[in-house]
Design an enzyme around this catalytic site. Structure first.
Site, PDB file in Angstrom:
ATOM      1  N   ASP A 108       0.842  -1.202   0.000  1.00 30.97           N
ATOM      2  CA  ASP A 108       0.000   0.000   0.000  1.00 30.97           C
ATOM      3  C   ASP A 108       0.876   1.250   0.000  1.00 30.97           C
ATOM      4  O   ASP A 108       2.031   1.212   0.403  1.00 30.97           O
ATOM      5  CB  ASP A 108      -0.882   0.027   1.255  1.00 30.97           C
ATOM      6  CG  ASP A 108      -1.878  -1.114   1.294  1.00 30.97           C
ATOM      7  OD1 ASP A 108      -2.179  -1.660   0.217  1.00 30.97           O
ATOM      8  OD2 ASP A 108      -2.327  -1.455   2.398  1.00 30.97           O
TER       9      ASP A 108
HETATM   10  N1  URA Z   1      -1.368  -5.923   3.835  1.00 29.89           N
HETATM   11  C1  URA Z   1      -1.825  -4.654   3.817  1.00 29.89           C
HETATM   12  O1  URA Z   1      -2.874  -4.353   4.368  1.00 29.89           O
HETATM   13  N2  URA Z   1      -1.100  -3.727   3.175  1.00 29.89           N
HETATM   14  C2  URA Z   1       0.087  -3.986   2.575  1.00 29.89           C
HETATM   15  O2  URA Z   1       0.720  -3.082   2.018  1.00 29.89           O
HETATM   16  C3  URA Z   1       0.554  -5.319   2.618  1.00 29.89           C
HETATM   17  C4  URA Z   1      -0.203  -6.267   3.247  1.00 29.89           C
END
Ligand code: URA
Length: 237
Positions: free
Chosen positions: A103
């Site tokens: 993310d």
């Molecule tokens: N899980 C999430 O919620 N975000 C990420 O970036 C990776 C795994």
């Protein structure tokens, strides 16, 4: 245009000498015709087969990046800066993409490569390439959270999760999460469903790769030969 033995050796799978032997043994075809000499010159974008298996002649690149927060894990985005902006110009033109997404606000280990076959295999849940994350939440984590993760959760929004690890750390709001898959916002959704929203998330490992502690946020380096060999093994290549 480049010599055929050089193109094959550039893949990192054979030495120049082995590449010459493959060609002389009649095991290499280019654009459908058996190659005769290792000295033939070809466009690396041509179609190469070794023992009938496709081999990309374009140079394969593998980079470990310490992704900072604030960049999206994509090759282009109309509004937001992407992780590719951290690379020098010559590496922006070789077709690199992130093998798996983090993310925008997640930090840590991101593999950038132009090896589509490798990325596809590493991300397949069938291959059991675990990823680990350091997480800090609002509230305190406990054994009930660990138990819920380990049995495989079905979230209120319908997301069905494979069993995952949640190892409690000394500070009660922190843990190491181990995932075998990578669904959209997965850790955030799993922990939100436990009433403990994520405040900070950082990926530490992906299969045999560990984030190099010498890399500061935003820094990257090529994988070492050992790291690449280990990745190839887990990818079955
Ligand atoms: N899980 C999430 O919620 N975000 C990420 O970036 C990776 C795994």
């Amino acid at each position: 245009m480049e010599r055929l033995d050089k193109i094959l050796a550039n893949t990192g799978r054979w030495s120049r000498k082995e590449a010459r032997e493959l060609v002389r043994a009649g095991r290499v075809t280019v654009n459908g015709a058996v190659a005769v000499s290792p000295e033939e010159k070809w466009d690396p974008a041509a179609q190469f087969l070794v023992d009938g298996m496709p081999v990309s002649g374009e140079r394969l690149v593998y980079l470990m990046l310490h992704k900072p927060a604030g960049l999206v894990s994509a090759t282009e985005d109309p509004r937001q800066p992407t992780v590719l902006e951290l690379l020098p110009e010559h590496l922006k033109r070789v077709g690199l993409f992130p093998a798996g997404r983090l993310d925008k606000d997640t930090e840590g280990l991101l593999l950038l490569t132009n090896d589509g076959e490798m990325a596809h295999r590493l991300l397949s849940p069938r291959r059991h390439v675990d990823k680990t994350y350091f997480v800090r939440v609002e509230g305190a984590l406990d054994a009930a959270d660990t138990a819920a993760f380990s049995t495989g959760m079905t979230l209120g929004d319908g997301l069905v999760c494979m069993p995952a690890g949640l190892e409690l750390l000394e500070e009660a709001d922190t843990a190491i999460v181990t995932l075998r898959e990578g669904k959209y916002h997965q850790i955030k959704r799993m922990l939100a469903s436990r009433g403990k929203p994520v405040r900070y998330l950082k990926r530490l490992t992906m299969g045999p790769l560990s984030l190099d502690p010498a890399l500061k946020r935003g820094e990257w380096r090529p994988l070492t030969g050992e790291e690449l060999a280990a990745l190839r093994t887990v990818a079955g290549l």
